[in-house]
Design an enzyme around this catalytic site. Structure first.
Site, PDB file in Angstrom:
ATOM      1  N   GLY C 150       0.827  -1.194   0.000  1.00 19.41           N
ATOM      2  CA  GLY C 150       0.000   0.000   0.000  1.00 19.41           C
ATOM      3  C   GLY C 150       0.863   1.247   0.000  1.00 19.41           C
ATOM      4  O   GLY C 150       2.073   1.197   0.247  1.00 19.41           O
ATOM      5  N   CYS C 151       0.241   2.381  -0.264  1.00 21.08           N
ATOM      6  CA  CYS C 151       0.984   3.635  -0.380  1.00 21.08           C
ATOM      7  C   CYS C 151       1.518   4.087   0.983  1.00 21.08           C
ATOM      8  O   CYS C 151       2.706   4.369   1.134  1.00 21.08           O
ATOM      9  CB  CYS C 151       0.110   4.706  -1.009  1.00 21.08           C
ATOM     10  SG  CYS C 151      -1.503   4.908  -0.236  1.00 21.08           S
ATOM     11  N   TYR C 152       0.637   4.144   1.976  1.00 22.98           N
ATOM     12  CA  TYR C 152       1.102   4.554   3.304  1.00 22.98           C
ATOM     13  C   TYR C 152       2.159   3.590   3.838  1.00 22.98           C
ATOM     14  O   TYR C 152       3.170   4.016   4.406  1.00 22.98           O
ATOM     15  CB  TYR C 152      -0.068   4.632   4.285  1.00 22.98           C
ATOM     16  CG  TYR C 152      -1.004   5.799   4.101  1.00 22.98           C
ATOM     17  CD1 TYR C 152      -0.540   7.120   4.144  1.00 22.98           C
ATOM     18  CD2 TYR C 152      -2.373   5.613   3.927  1.00 22.98           C
ATOM     19  CE1 TYR C 152      -1.417   8.196   4.012  1.00 22.98           C
ATOM     20  CE2 TYR C 152      -3.256   6.692   3.792  1.00 22.98           C
ATOM     21  CZ  TYR C 152      -2.766   7.980   3.836  1.00 22.98           C
ATOM     22  OH  TYR C 152      -3.622   9.037   3.717  1.00 22.98           O
ATOM     23  N   THR C 154       4.337   1.788   2.240  1.00 26.89           N
ATOM     24  CA  THR C 154       5.627   1.979   1.586  1.00 26.89           C
ATOM     25  C   THR C 154       6.393   3.130   2.240  1.00 26.89           C
ATOM     26  O   THR C 154       7.568   2.996   2.614  1.00 26.89           O
ATOM     27  CB  THR C 154       5.428   2.264   0.081  1.00 26.89           C
ATOM     28  OG1 THR C 154       4.820   1.114  -0.516  1.00 26.89           O
ATOM     29  CG2 THR C 154       6.746   2.562  -0.606  1.00 26.89           C
ATOM     30  N   ALA C 155       5.728   4.268   2.376  1.00 24.37           N
ATOM     31  CA  ALA C 155       6.390   5.428   2.972  1.00 24.37           C
ATOM     32  C   ALA C 155       6.779   5.160   4.418  1.00 24.37           C
ATOM     33  O   ALA C 155       7.873   5.521   4.867  1.00 24.37           O
ATOM     34  CB  ALA C 155       5.467   6.655   2.890  1.00 24.37           C
TER      35      ALA C 155
END
Lengths: 345, 345, 345, 345
Positions: C150-152, C154-155
């Protein structure tokens, strides 16, 4: 106290109406009607009212039943939806201010053509008055039914009226290039007004076919007593609010920027809500207000005049102007409840 | 009528002050002073006032000369610039509301450390009162010098105060992750606040070194009578206005979201400007208002509580709160002139 | 040439996939499938491809029929929609890269709890590999099914991994305060992502309940071989793209900012897509790229470390990482087709 | 490999040049010169290049000294600053592509009038070629000095050229209403391009006096072999990039939208970078690309044609077009290094 009902209170224009009516010292809101949010409290739709307003949105049926409680009915519905409501309210002796388009166009065949819909209350067209106070204040005073102008027409007509009044331009040469913030597209979910689709982009739309065109033409034609056909192009700009109308026309006399400014100052001398400014309008200076800023320049090389006007599309272009009309209808000071200046930045 | 002078009237916070004072029924603006726009009319700096305000910006020297005309002086200058002005005004018996940072920190060595500047009016620190009415209303009432809180501190302190008051959290565990609109950076030309540098981006800045940190710590320490050291991280968000403070702390008791909400409702029961809401705050619902919205959630898995607050940085975080303080100082209704709700969208 | 099919090609993440695959020198797109735009040409949905791409969107049924034509299947569907597709593709010997959430969580009861859905392909969970190349490159190399992060997560994971690897923090103290642009909410029409609802506002949402939480916990727990429970709060920011994750944790040793930087530089020494930078990340510097920028500060007063990471949510947070995984799966250079830097401003 | 030097590399257009040159397979950047950032590394100005580019910005003196190292010099300076540089470079046999305005206007008296500056290299005007490849490809091929077009002129000329070429319009009736993103105003600190001054607002500026007017007139006059005087009005729109030009003219024959489209398709038949589209252009579909989208409508009621074009002001309106010109000058494929499509959203 003026008792008011609002139909279509949860759209952006409807909400702006509620915002001004809620704080208007001479108004009491009696009901808020909504299509999509029936039975929910108003702050559930608009969190800015939390703690301060407890009204529950009612449906249109209940709104009709409660019409006897009110003095004035504001209608903020899509076109074609207000025919019966208006009839019923007028029958009860209630003043009606319709923010929709149904009673703006006097010629029902023009309406049918542009809106692709047969007008269902042709008999009322004669009794409706176009609610642009700067041009038609006297008529509005005695009206029972006010057709509140569209947002683009308000900006465009106020920009161009003096040019036509003083007979300065070739009437067939008018071009209006208008730019609107996204709230003008309303609060219904659709792909084209998603954040990701509008942000960081500008586009033109409905070239040569936008429904506000005949409305502008009608008002300007009346003003100069001559049939006017003009070119109108709207654009969508990535900002919440505001309309900027850049209007072009060929001058028919040799006249300077300063001389035209003088005429604009005369034309709008006593108008509270119109500011003829030396600079060029920016929507930020009118955002949140009922003001219309106008600036202009003669392009001497091309013998054209360029007039730019700026309004807040939801206020002077919708709800604010509706309140202004209400103030006129009920004999209040025209600016009452509308004296806010833009909040910057 | 309260006669007011404003120093630093052309910055964003200064302008917001002018905006509220201009429409405040009990106030008359006597002069507007500016560093950069001396001799120009106010609307040349802010077009929203065109036609309505004709004041010419004066310089600080003239402002000092004209102090005898006023009852209250608002100062909206960068830190370190108001020492002499404050002294002079107080000497003349004028109430001072300082929107800058110079009189917020009681301990001059803490001030010297964080602001990298020796305090030049240490004697006045005792006589200044921190102008957060929801916590210090009684002190403010009799003050001559009000140190108006910073924007981040206002949002942060209001979010966290009840947790500390009711002794719910580990005081060493507080983290404040705050997000501000760009107007918080002021109106001076610099590369980092150019449109092209801020738009479509978010960043953290001044981690562990932001000057609002000791201000928040001071207020919360006073409240719970215990030295508090906390972690504060500000962020810059691409929007004009608004602060959202997301505050984290470890709970020291087993308590539910609902139970904490009950305590917040008690704590802020009579506060006009604080709304404890069931949902989560969004800056749009307070933008343009003097309100602070607060929502919270217990994260049961981690035994933490997350409290979120939202304010308009230029209003409750600066000018609106200054007016609120003025209302208190002069015995007016605290909300007078500040009753606007957010205008959406 | 790698022959690729894309399911869910008209969402924002799907389109970003198409964008990179279209220009990838080693890939040929064989089909684009869409739920809402079946039968229309791709440029009708995304005008950026006009003249350059003529593909017609097919439905999922046809996509299944055409699976034999492809080497790799990208799936960009909402959770719960890919179970059967994945099974079918794997059965045909096709590599699958799933951008959705269904194969990220190893424990099906955790999946069931957070996604409120019974997992329908539990047997495949063991055979799926979490596609975060910086941590799991070796596993991915031989995978048939890659669960793209997911995007969150990954960060967040990239920001925190070195802290855990080098055992620098109290594992129970982690707080992630993440901020995302609006494209993260997808391209479906709904009120909350209308321009007028998101612009000029910031909010937190899904506090303590966001589905990316267990995904982050799983990856970090694996890394430090210890069960980690953390607090994750997402926010919506008015910009198209970008995620900024501000991560907080208590340090368990006395260590300076510089020393931690040294460890981060070691940890990410050979990583093309991770930039450990001296300054603080801003999403604008990674927007449009597959890069992750990381900066950090020790807050000595509170013994905490603050690590900030920035990615483009649609690229390193979705489509770019999927391509990176594809490159690994097919033995290409990991950065191939992904070497663009952010375009500023 | 083509060896390139860039003067003015830290402005927005200069940086866009660097961006494309950096990834161009046939180019090697030899030096970057800057006025404001001499001695700092390029990524200090633009964080997107962190880790990937290590160049230190040199001053203009050093750039002059290092001219012998290069084959082509790109100059991105304000007008009036490139006269000597150009002379020196040409003398050394270096091809020059000037993104500034100094060599665009053939008539030095017109230049003097609009730019309020005496031209200091009148002798070079004859040897410079206007770098709009779609119209002047053949001339550019053999040029030593290319005057790269302005952003508004590129959008405007491409929109109007076919109308003039096919003799469809009254040449005295042309009105161009153009809208630009804020990056067009450059990267220097000034109040009017601060975030808080541009965001959430639109304005017109420089009506009848914008310096791009004679540039557009010159190109169109050449095309139709007739002196053209037209009306040009630029606007500032709250977005980073993009120009939309809405062009109006009176038709002199009875011709339909479809028939004009046919002529546009013929005119731009082989142009890689021009897309004549059925719909109306939106800047988002060209943002980040070197493309120009064109759409049009006949307004039958007013006998006008409305042509809308969209470009990315920093790419097709500046740096991309400069690279396109470089490709032509050096016999490369015209689209090399410029084949990116817009990244949406």
């Amino acid at each position: 106290m003026i008792k008011a009902g609002i139909i279509g209170s949860t759209g952006y224009a409807g909400q702006q109406l509620v915002w001004f009516l809620y704080r208007h010292p001479e108004v009491k809101i009696k009901f808020l009607s909504s299509h999509s949010y029936v039975g929910t409290s108003y702050p559930q739709s608009y969190g800015n009212y939390a703690k301060f307003m407890k009204d529950i949105c009612i449906d249109i049926k209940e709104a009709e039943d409660r019409m006897p409680e009110i003095d004035v009915l504001f209608i903020a519905l899509p076109h074609g939806k207000s025919f019966d409501l208006v009839k019923k309210a007028l029958h009860l002796g209630i003043k009606v201010i319709d923010l929709g388009a149904d009673f703006r166009i006097k010629d029902s065949s023009v309406y049918a053509h542009w809106y692709n819909l047969k007008h269902k209350s042709v008999d009322l067209l004669d009794k409706s008055f176009y609610g642009l106070p700067e041009l038609y204040r006297k008529d509005i005073k005695n009206a029972n039914l006010v057709a509140n102008p569209g947002c683009y027409p308000t900006a465009s007509i106020l920009a161009l009226a003096p040019l036509l009044k003083f007979n300065l331009i070739e009437t067939s040469s008018i071009i209006i290039d208008a730019k609107s913030g996204v709230s003008g597209a309303g609060r219904s979910s659709n792909l084209s007004t998603l954040y990701g689709e509008c942000n960081e982009s500008i586009k033109a739309y409905n070239i040569a076919t936008h429904r506000h065109t005949p409305e502008i033409e009608q008002a300007l034609s009346t003003l100069c007593e001559k049939d006017i056909t003009l070119s109108f192009t709207p654009h969508l700009v990535p900002m919440n609010r505001g309309i900027l109308a850049t209007c072009y026309a060929n001058l028919i006399k040799d006249i300077s920027t300063e001389e035209i400014y003088d005429l604009y100052h005369i034309f709008y001398e006593n108008e509270y809500f119109v500011r003829v400014i030396d600079g060029l309008p920016e929507t930020r200076w009118v955002k949140g207000s009922n003001l219309c800023d106008i600036g202009l320049r003669v392009d001497e090389r091309t013998k054209k005049v360029v007039v730019v006007s700026a309004i807040d599309n939801l206020i002077k272009g919708a709800a604010g102007q509706a309140i202004q009309n209400m103030n006129i209808l009920f004999g209040l000071k025209e600016s009452q409840g509308l004296e806010l200046l833009a909040m910057a930045p």
